[in-house]
Each structure stands twice: as structure tokens, then as C-alpha cells.
Motif scaffolding. Structure first.
Motif, PDB file in Angstrom:
ATOM      1  N   PHE A   4       0.813  -1.212   0.000  1.00  0.00           N
ATOM      2  CA  PHE A   4       0.000   0.000   0.000  1.00  0.00           C
ATOM      3  C   PHE A   4       0.850   1.268   0.000  1.00  0.00           C
ATOM      4  N   ALA A   6       2.875   4.389  -1.346  1.00  0.00           N
ATOM      5  CA  ALA A   6       2.624   5.239  -2.513  1.00  0.00           C
ATOM      6  C   ALA A   6       3.708   5.032  -3.557  1.00  0.00           C
ATOM      7  N   GLU A   7       3.300   4.987  -4.820  1.00  0.00           N
ATOM      8  CA  GLU A   7       4.241   4.868  -5.927  1.00  0.00           C
ATOM      9  C   GLU A   7       4.731   6.270  -6.283  1.00  0.00           C
ATOM     10  N   LYS A  29      -2.807  13.413  -6.439  1.00  0.00           N
ATOM     11  CA  LYS A  29      -2.836  12.448  -5.338  1.00  0.00           C
ATOM     12  C   LYS A  29      -4.241  12.296  -4.759  1.00  0.00           C
ATOM     13  N   TYR A  32      -5.615   9.898  -7.128  1.00  0.00           N
ATOM     14  CA  TYR A  32      -4.892   8.621  -7.094  1.00  0.00           C
ATOM     15  C   TYR A  32      -4.101   8.545  -5.789  1.00  0.00           C
ATOM     16  N   ASN A  34      -2.736   6.326  -4.103  1.00  0.00           N
ATOM     17  CA  ASN A  34      -1.586   5.416  -4.024  1.00  0.00           C
ATOM     18  C   ASN A  34      -0.390   5.915  -4.832  1.00  0.00           C
TER      19      ASN A  34
END
Length: 258
Positions: A4, A6-7, A29, A32, A34
Motif C-alpha cells: 500500500f 505510494a508509488e 494524489k 490517485y 496510491n
């Protein structure tokens, strides 16, 4: 927990665009959760392109795509907006307008004070910087004036857009070049001076009355990961363009650089 995390999407390049990328990243963010947009300062257009192609960034922002041999195989640059190139001073400076002759005289040292008597201090950029290239386009005598300025003793030369803005803020009576997008997006205590009575703005770029502006490009690899592609799509979406329109950008029809 790692699943989980964050990319990270690392973005860097010209300082005039970094505040805007932060604003886009915050909005991105929310859509999105993640994914995390990390803005890397201090690279400049050329450094951003090199970092992108070297794998240190997922996206680069540049004040121009590339020239000749600089063209990057395996990358694509998309024009996302233009913003006024400006002569900037601290917000509290009472000056409001400069003529072309004023700008020449500031560089040659003939103009040394503001109308209120405060000493004028010029912040320069390197001769090879895009700000200096843009400055030369203001008038036919600017080339000689800029060369004279760089020969004057004790002149402050700011290497990056961020350093220039910092120096203008912190130096009493300072004036230097900047971008409206930087001033607005970073909420800097600076103001852009009119030139020949024309206010630098999105409107005056669009109607052609203020001809001095830079075009900004978002550059990614053609094989960019899905997270990077999602950020680019967001930047060019209706929401992304609406955000940019509030940050000192004129929004032309999106184009890919040749």
C-alpha cells in the motif's frame, strides 16, 4: 504495508515550472491516493532531461523541448502552457513599470536607484541561461547591455530560477528576471513589473501585446511506466488545465514537440 506504499513519480527540471508541478501533484494524489508526485529542485531544463533519460526521474519539465543534437531518442515532449517572462521586484517595491531603456540602463549601470530613492541592485543569470536569451529579445541594444552588466564588479549571478527568486526577495532594492508561473504557483512575495505599460499576464500573451513568454513542456520516456502516463494524462485533462490556468499559464492547444 509495502503493498500500500505510494508509488513515487519524480518530476524535475526548469524552476519556473516546479511550483505548478507541485500543485498538479497535490490534486493528482487526491484522485490517485496510491501515487505520490515528488518534485526535485535545482536541475534546470537540461539537467531535467538528462536525469529523465538516466532513469533518475519519471518526468522532466523544460522551458523548451530540445535543439538539434539534444533531441532525445525514446522521449516525447508535450507543450502544456506558456507563461510570461518578467522583470520582478519585491512586492513592497513601489515601482510598477519599466521602459526598454530603463532595462538597458539598469544593466549598464546608468540607472542605479528606484523612484523612491532606494538603491537598485540587479540580479543576473548566466549568459547561457534561457532567461538571458529571453532578455536579449526585449530590444536590439540588450545584447551589449547584458555583456556590460556581466563585466561589472560585484554583480550577483543566480544560477537557477529558484536562486534568482530567492535573491530578489532577500536583497533590498533587487530586480531580476523570473516567470509569472513561478511567482504565482509558489506564492512568492514578488511582483512582475509592466514593460512599456503592458502588464505581463495570460491575457496579454494571448492577445500578443506582451510578446515575452516561455513555452513549457512535460517530457516523458516513450516507455514510461503507467504511473507516469497517468500523471501526464491528468496534467492535460480538463482538471489539470484548469489548475494551470490559475497559476499564470496561457493554455494553447496541447502539442507534441517535433
Amino acid at each position: 504495508a509495502a503493498a500500500f506504499a505510494a508509488e513515487a513519480i519524480r518530476i524535475g527540471g526548469t524552476g519556473g515550472a516546479l511550483g505548478s508541478m507541485r500543485a498538479l501533484g497535490e490534486a493528482f494524489k487526491k484522485q490517485y491516493p496510491n501515487m505520490e508526485v515528488v518534485v526535485v529542485p535545482g536541475l534546470g531544463s537540461g539537467g531535467g532531461r538528462k536525469a529523465l533519460m538516466g532513469g533518475a526521474l519519471e518526468g522532466a519539465v523544460t522551458a523548451r523541448p530540445w535543439k538539434g543534437a539534444e533531441k532525445l531518442d525514446g522521449a516525447v515532449a508535450r507543450l502544456y502552457g506558456g507563461s510570461p517572462f518578467v522583470m520582478a521586484v519585491a512586492s513592497k517595491n513601489p515601482a510598477a513599470n519599466l521602459t526598454i531603456q530603463d532595462i538597458i540602463d539598469i544593466h549598464t549601470g546608468k540607472k542605479t536607484t528606484w523612484p523612491d530613492g532606494q538603491r537598485l541592485r540587479l540580479i543576473l543569470r548566466p549568459l547561457t541561461d534561457s532567461d538571458t536569451e529571453m532578455l536579449l529579445s526585449i530590444g536590439p541594444d540588450m545584447d551589449q547591455a547584458v555583456k556590460i552588466a556581466h563585466r561589472r564588479e560585484g554583480m550577483k549571478i543566480a544560477i537557477t530560477d529558484e536562486e534568482s527568486a530567492d535573491a530578489i526577495q532577500s536583497t533590498p532594492g533587487a530586480v531580476g528576471t523570473s516567470m509569472l508561473s513561478l511567482i504565482v504557483s509558489e506564492k512568492r512575495p514578488l511582483k512582475a513589473l509592466s514593460i512599456k505599460g503592458v502588464v505581463p499576464s495570460v491575457k496579454t500573451i494571448a492577445d500578443g501585446s506582451y510578446p515575452w513568454f516561455k513555452s513549457f513542456y512535460l517530457v516523458t520516456k516513450t516507455d514510461a511506466p503507467s504511473a507516469s502516463r497517468s500523471f501526464v494524462e491528468f496534467a492535460f485533462s480538463a482538471r489539470g488545465r484548469q489548475i494551470l490556468s490559475t497559476l499564470g499559464y496561457w493554455l494553447p492547444e496541447a502539442k507534441t514537440a517535433p
